[in-house]
Design an enzyme around this catalytic site. Structure first.
Site, PDB file in Angstrom:
ATOM      1  N   ASP A 140       1.748   4.761   8.153  1.00 40.59           N
ATOM      2  CA  ASP A 140       1.823   5.787   7.121  1.00 40.59           C
ATOM      3  C   ASP A 140       2.783   6.893   7.559  1.00 40.59           C
ATOM      4  OD1 ASP A 140       0.737   7.916   5.152  1.00 40.59           O
ATOM      5  OD2 ASP A 140      -0.493   6.171   4.690  1.00 40.59           O
ATOM      6  N   HIS A 179      -0.322  12.954   4.448  1.00 35.18           N
ATOM      7  CA  HIS A 179      -0.919  11.775   3.838  1.00 35.18           C
ATOM      8  C   HIS A 179      -1.584  10.851   4.860  1.00 35.18           C
ATOM      9  CE1 HIS A 179      -0.724   7.709   1.923  1.00 35.18           C
ATOM     10  NE2 HIS A 179      -1.015   8.396   0.824  1.00 35.18           N
ATOM     11  N   SER A 345      -4.247   4.986  -2.388  1.00 33.69           N
ATOM     12  CA  SER A 345      -4.043   5.308  -0.972  1.00 33.69           C
ATOM     13  C   SER A 345      -5.346   5.703  -0.291  1.00 33.69           C
ATOM     14  CB  SER A 345      -3.055   6.472  -0.828  1.00 33.69           C
ATOM     15  OG  SER A 345      -1.732   6.050  -0.943  1.00 33.69           O
TER      16      SER A 345
END
Length: 598
Positions: A140, A179, A345
């Protein structure tokens, strides 16, 4: 150049419509903190203040109890001796930090996390037994390596965090977007640490004493830049690197509608190395396939909300393997923060965490076994705008998946919960025995307890120790005025059993002198039908006529009778008197006469 967009949308508004109540437990107590309970009829606060002025740290009037705090263990030891010798004291106990044993004490767990409850991850924690170390690669934007809820969960080898940055080509995979840190917290934020949130694999009661460092660890692999984008080459390289460097599960909260051979090859390489690969289905709200989620051997994950409906933004269709909560998920964020985010996600790392839990609990499972276990143990979901995933697919249930492993990994069945003896005198302790169908495994098995009667007080749980099939626990009972039944429920997994205890009233007799000369003192006798319990038993007294008596009298612990004074006043004519005794609404009276003193 082909870019991959992260599937996430930040949700800045507060998640509503979710009310969660939970209890946590532990076994530590402040060394010099005591809880003291007094018998009925004793004013706990004033009594404690009189004996321990300045040490009363709190009062619980509903329980007739106080908390005493001492400067050191010597003061505490002296106080314990004094308290145990006091017949007014019902109990003296350390101030344990409690809590029913599958709900952690993290700050935002009750308030802002709904996913562990709706997927029954909280029930899986109850008997998840880590037997190896499993590594989840978060491929990620990197992970904040200094986040207080993640630092202890990172995969470390030779004193260094194992990870890599394919954006800047160095060994420092720190997050510069947020994120990846959010996804990492969903998998493995440290649970039961009084901080932040609890990840799927962040807690198990068995991890309290963990010398072998079993459990789930995080591997940060940075393939997306500060804008949340990265190339096919970067992502493929990250997958291969993770597979080569110890990852067991690879979590991919990213994707593109464009199929890619290098990306597919990387996925198949990792699969061949025994990895489980989990990827986000996409946030376009359409049936279009996304990659790598649509690649062979990948668990593709859609998103659901608090109502167990498919999220309106989630991609859908028969090609999707399963769904998990992805709407309004509160998790770790960079700059040591926490944030709500939504997207497939967020659903993806929950399933990656489930895969890691299964592999950690049952080390012989292959990636084929893990995938079939996850997709074969789901709950149905509601469609959104008519959109569904596969007809036999649904939202993951972590508890159900763990139970399905069977064999030595199966939670033992609770077969019996009985009181022995089945009848006791109110005020005495009852003895509850719970029995399992087979011996408890490593760490033991915790059986939950709940009293359905205000007359019975039970602890939140009882531990059946490793290698044992049964355990006994004392149940505190209350005095009763007539024969009464009380019930306690014992629960383990999907089994709940009820045990009934019959309480009998304490019988007693009262005798007073037939005559007492005015101005003199006679003695009455109160006799119980049983020996007084620990701490003794107080009986209320009252009188009519020209006599006085104490308001209450204590039958000492282990004794059945007590004598008390009856003081007669002077009279000019013979006058009757009566003494009344009241015990748990049972009333007795005995009468005599006060005669003129010669």
């Amino acid at each position: 150049m082909n870019y991959l967009n992260t599937f996430a949308r930040k949700v800045l508004s507060t998640l509503v419509g979710v009310t969660i109540a939970a209890v946590s437990f532990g076994q530590n107590a402040p060394a010099d903190d005591l809880l003291v309970g007094y018998w009925g009829g004793v004013d706990a606060q004033s009594t404690a203040q009189a004996h321990f002025a300045g040490n009363v740290g709190g009062v619980q009037p509903e329980l007739n109890a106080v908390r005493l705090r001492f400067a050191n263990s010597l003061q505490r030891a002296a106080a314990i001796q004094r308290l145990l010798a006091d017949p007014k004291v019902r109990y003296v106990e350390p101030n344990y930090t409690l809590g029913v044993f599958s709900s952690p004490n993290d700050t935002y767990y009750n308030e802002k996390q709904y996913a562990p409850h709706i997927t029954q991850t909280d029930r899986a924690w109850e008997f998840w037994m880590p037997k190896k170390q499993v590594v989840v690669a978060i491929v990620d934007t990197g992970i904040q390596l200094t986040h207080p809820d993640l630092m202890s969960q990172l995969y470390v080898k030779d004193g260094k965090v194992v990870g890599y940055d394919f954006v800047y080509n160095d060994a420092d995979p720190k997050d510069d977007y947020g994120h990846g840190t959010h996804c990492a917290g969903i998998v493995d934020a440290k649970g039961n640490n009084g901080l932040g949130v609890a990840g799927v694999d962040g807690w198990s009661p068995a991890l309290t004493n963990n010398p072998n460092n079993y459990g789930v660890k995080l591997m940060p692999v940075k393939v997306l830049d500060r804008n949340g984008s990265g190339t096919i080459a970067q992502v493929a390289a990250g997958i291969v690197w993770a597979a080569n460097n110890g990852a067991n599960v690879i979590s991919l909260s990213l994707g593109s509608e464009n199929a890619s051979t290098p990306l597919n090859d990387a996925v198949q390489y990792a699969w061949g190395k025994g990895c489980v690969i989990v990827a986000a289905a996409g946030n376009a709200g359409k049936e279009t396939r996304s990659y790598p989620a649509a690649c062979e051997h990948v668990i593709s994950v859609a998103s659901t909300d608090t109502a167990d409906s498919l999220s309106d933004f989630s991609n859908y269709g028969a090609w999707i393997s399963c769904a998990a909560p992805g709407s309004g998920i509160y998790s770790t964020y960079f700059h040591s923060d926490y944030m709500f985010m939504s997207g497939t996600s967020m659903a993806t790392p929950l399933v990656a965490g489930e895969a890691a839990m299964l592999m950690c609990h049952s080390p012989t499972l292959t990636n084929v076994n893990v995938v079939s276990t996850i997709v074969g143990n789901i709950d149905p979901i509601k469609p959104a705008n008519g959109h569904l995933i596969g007809l036999t697919h649904g939202r993951v249930n972590v508890y159900k998946a763990l139970l399905s492993l069977g064999g030595d990994n199966q939670l033992p069945t609770l077969t019996a919960a009985v009181f022995d003896p089945a009848t006791v005198t109110g005020g005495a302790n009852g003895s509850l025995n719970v029995t399992l169908a087979k011996k408890a495994g490593p760490g033991g098995v915790t059986v939950g307890l709940k009293s359905l009667s205000s007359l019975l007080k039970v602890p939140a749980s009882v531990l059946v120790k490793e290698g044992a099939t049964s355990a006994r626990v004392d149940v505190t009972t209350s005095l009763v005025g007539s024969q009464t039944d009380g019930t306690v429920q014992a629960s383990l997994g999907t089994v709940t059993l009820s045990a009934k205890l019959t309480l009998k009233p304490i019988t007693f007799t009262l005798k007073v002198p037939a005559t007492i000369s005015g101005g003199l003192t006679g003695q009455g006798t109160l006799t119980l039908g049983v020996l007084a319990p620990k701490g003794g038993l107080w009986v209320n007294l009252s009188r009519t006529g020209p006599v006085t008596v104490a308001g209450k009298v204590l039958v000492p612990e282990g004794k059945s009778a007590v004598m008390f004074n009856i003081v007669a006043t002077r009279v000019t004519v013979e006058t009757p008197y009566t003494v009344n005794a009241n015990l748990a609404d049972q009333k007795l009276s005995a009468s005599g006469k006060v005669i003129v003193r010669k």
